[in-house]
Design a protein around this motif. Structure first.
Motif, PDB file in Angstrom:
ATOM      1  N   THR A  54      39.572  45.366  33.887  1.00  0.00           N
ATOM      2  CA  THR A  54      38.466  45.060  34.608  1.00  0.00           C
ATOM      3  C   THR A  54      37.168  45.691  33.817  1.00  0.00           C
ATOM      4  OG1 THR A  54      38.220  47.102  35.998  1.00  0.00           O
ATOM      5  CG2 THR A  54      39.932  45.049  36.869  1.00  0.00           C
ATOM      6  N   TYR A  56      33.003  46.097  34.833  1.00  0.00           N
ATOM      7  CA  TYR A  56      32.037  45.858  35.954  1.00  0.00           C
ATOM      8  C   TYR A  56      30.636  46.464  35.627  1.00  0.00           C
ATOM      9  CZ  TYR A  56      30.825  45.697  40.774  1.00  0.00           C
ATOM     10  OH  TYR A  56      30.117  45.260  42.099  1.00  0.00           O
ATOM     11  N   GLU A  88      39.062  40.756  34.553  1.00  0.00           N
ATOM     12  CA  GLU A  88      38.161  40.259  35.572  1.00  0.00           C
ATOM     13  C   GLU A  88      36.748  40.913  35.028  1.00  0.00           C
ATOM     14  OE1 GLU A  88      38.485  41.079  40.172  1.00  0.00           O
ATOM     15  OE2 GLU A  88      37.017  42.719  39.374  1.00  0.00           O
ATOM     16  N   THR A  90      32.838  41.460  36.037  1.00  0.00           N
ATOM     17  CA  THR A  90      31.949  41.199  37.220  1.00  0.00           C
ATOM     18  C   THR A  90      30.727  41.767  36.843  1.00  0.00           C
ATOM     19  OG1 THR A  90      33.847  41.669  38.750  1.00  0.00           O
ATOM     20  CG2 THR A  90      31.548  41.949  39.648  1.00  0.00           C
ATOM     21  N   GLU A  92      26.908  42.609  39.069  1.00  0.00           N
ATOM     22  CA  GLU A  92      26.152  42.376  40.057  1.00  0.00           C
ATOM     23  C   GLU A  92      24.831  41.865  40.194  1.00  0.00           C
ATOM     24  OE1 GLU A  92      25.707  46.380  41.450  1.00  0.00           O
ATOM     25  OE2 GLU A  92      27.805  46.721  42.305  1.00  0.00           O
ATOM     26  N   ARG A 113      32.727  36.693  37.118  1.00  0.00           N
ATOM     27  CA  ARG A 113      32.798  37.001  38.617  1.00  0.00           C
ATOM     28  C   ARG A 113      31.307  37.676  39.063  1.00  0.00           C
ATOM     29  NH1 ARG A 113      33.665  41.471  42.286  1.00  0.00           N
ATOM     30  NH2 ARG A 113      34.577  40.878  44.263  1.00  0.00           N
ATOM     31  N   SER A 115      28.784  39.296  41.826  1.00  0.00           N
ATOM     32  CA  SER A 115      28.689  40.286  43.181  1.00  0.00           C
ATOM     33  C   SER A 115      27.228  40.029  43.372  1.00  0.00           C
ATOM     34  CB  SER A 115      29.234  41.496  43.017  1.00  0.00           C
ATOM     35  OG  SER A 115      28.937  42.335  44.239  1.00  0.00           O
ATOM     36  N   ASN A 152      34.404  32.508  41.379  1.00  0.00           N
ATOM     37  CA  ASN A 152      34.808  34.021  41.986  1.00  0.00           C
ATOM     38  C   ASN A 152      33.404  34.607  42.228  1.00  0.00           C
ATOM     39  OD1 ASN A 152      36.061  36.486  42.792  1.00  0.00           O
ATOM     40  ND2 ASN A 152      37.246  36.325  41.012  1.00  0.00           N
ATOM     41  N   SER A 154      31.494  37.070  44.978  1.00  0.00           N
ATOM     42  CA  SER A 154      31.163  37.863  46.387  1.00  0.00           C
ATOM     43  C   SER A 154      29.841  38.117  46.751  1.00  0.00           C
ATOM     44  CB  SER A 154      31.506  39.367  45.718  1.00  0.00           C
ATOM     45  OG  SER A 154      31.536  40.075  46.541  1.00  0.00           O
ATOM     46  N   SER A 245      38.812  42.402  44.951  1.00  0.00           N
ATOM     47  CA  SER A 245      38.011  42.956  43.595  1.00  0.00           C
ATOM     48  C   SER A 245      39.076  43.820  42.760  1.00  0.00           C
ATOM     49  CB  SER A 245      36.917  43.739  43.877  1.00  0.00           C
ATOM     50  OG  SER A 245      36.231  44.359  42.757  1.00  0.00           O
TER      51      SER A 245
END
Length: 376
Positions: A54, A56, A88, A90, A92, A113, A115, A152, A154, A245
């Motif tokens: 992951t 992020y 994954e 991600t 924000e 992904r 968010s 995907n 969020s 997540s």
């Protein structure tokens, strides 16, 4: 398995509730991104030979990164770490940053992904929170993210907002569900001392939502989302099947992770590291090839307490056999009466030596975990 977290400490403006580390002065953004890349190189041995599952980008507002800045970070990660092809990744984002053009560039850079910090679909509430977007942008950005190929997504929502009654809260939930996100994270508004809301509260200018209302709105959230096919896999996180997540779940499962950037935290099962939360000092230190962090060596008690605090917040619960195997600690022996009371009040279940909190128990998850802590 391991993860990488990158803290992007910049925002266009300050939300009145936020106490995360960030700056609204973007002049040194590119310098800081270069420092992030350099820290990645300096710390490439931290995770050993673990595969990265992951990545992020948190903040702050990572969606403020340019295409070149994002690509520099991604290239540095892939050059210095073993990355799972199915990782994954991600980012924000704030709705006001997500144009079709920018979304396409995020996809091209490898982000798979999003968010999205929507927080509310009510324009008055967004203005009260000092968010930079409006409800139209909140809806449009999700629709455009779909057009750009994101499957995907969020959405973040906030409840327990002063003067937001239960009917308005339900409307927010339904507007979120109308956009068909795969994941929803939702948190109660917390008043932190060093924020605008904290100063207002200290001066008696802000009405604090009562605990009973906060609990009721969480219960409404759980019921509405479960009816829509979401599972509450962690106290504040809900997902459609197979869309949990992976990054945040790794925290709750005690998997190691590397935190990059000012104020970022790292964990490797033996210790935690906390980077300095000052952009200028961070940049200048990294330029000298010195990582400005504080080290906390974890005691056996720390590890046990962390295990309880994180696992009891999730749908998977605390595996008491694993707890005993890892740390030699028999929770049932030490807390039989308390655990029996949880079972009797239907705050928890205990099957196959796994302690899982019920819906009612999750409302008290942090309190229950602290009651079970080893006193240091």
């Amino acid at each position: 398995m391991a993860g990488i977290y990158l803290h992007i400490p910049f925002c266009k403006q300050a939300c009145y509730y936020c106490d995360f580390h960030f700056s609204t002065n973007l002049q040194r953004k590119h310098e800081l991104v270069q420092a992030l890349a350099q820290e990645l190189v300096l710390r490439k041995e931290y995770l050993g030979n673990d595969v990265i599952n992951t990545i992020y980008f948190g903040g702050g507002t990572p969606s403020l990164l340019s295409e070149d800045e994002l690509q520099l970070i991604m290239d540095t990660i892939y050059k210095n770490f073993r990355v799972n092809p199915q990782t994954e990744i991600t980012l924000e984002a704030n709705p006001d940053d997500l144009s079709i053009s920018h979304l396409s560039k995020l996809r091209a850079a490898g982000i798979n992904r999003l968010s999205i910090g929507i927080q509310s679909f009510d324009d008055q509430v967004l203005k009260f929170l000092n968010r930079a977007h409006d409800s139209r942008a909140a809806t449009a950005c999700v629709e455009e993210a779909r057009q750009a190929g994101f499957n995907n997504i969020s959405i973040d929502l906030i409840y327990a907002i002063p003067d937001q009654d239960n009917a308005l809260w339900k409307q927010n939930i339904q507007r979120a569900l109308h956009l068909h996100p795969e994941h929803i994270s939702s948190y109660s508004l917390t008043i932190e001392d060093k924020t605008v809301f904290g100063r207002w509260a200290a001066a008696g200018k802000l009405k604090i939502t009562e605990d009973e209302t906060t609990a009721t709105q969480l219960e409404i959230l759980v019921a509405e989302l479960e009816d829509a096919g979401f599972a509450q896999y962690e106290v504040s996180n809900f997902s459609k099947p197979d869309f949990e997540s992976k990054h945040n779940s790794s925290y709750w499962k005690q998997e190691q992770y590397l935190g990059i950037g000012p104020s970022a935290h790292s964990y490797n099962e033996r210790s935690r590291q906390y980077n300095i939360n000052n952009n200028h000092r961070y940049i200048e230190s990294i330029r000298r090839n010195i990582i400005p962090f504080t080290l906390e060596e974890l005691t056996a008690e720390d590890k046990i307490n962390d295990f309880l605090l994180t696992t009891l917040r999730t749908q998977w619960g605390a595996d008491l056999k694993k707890l005993k195997t890892l740390y030699g600690y028999d929770l049932i022996f030490d807390h039989r009466a308390y655990i029996d009371s949880l079972l009797e009040r239907k705050f928890a279940t205990l099957e196959n030596n796994v302690l899982v909190l019920t819906k009612a128990g999750r409302l008290l998850a942090d309190k229950i975990a602290s009651d079970l802590f080893l006193i240091q």
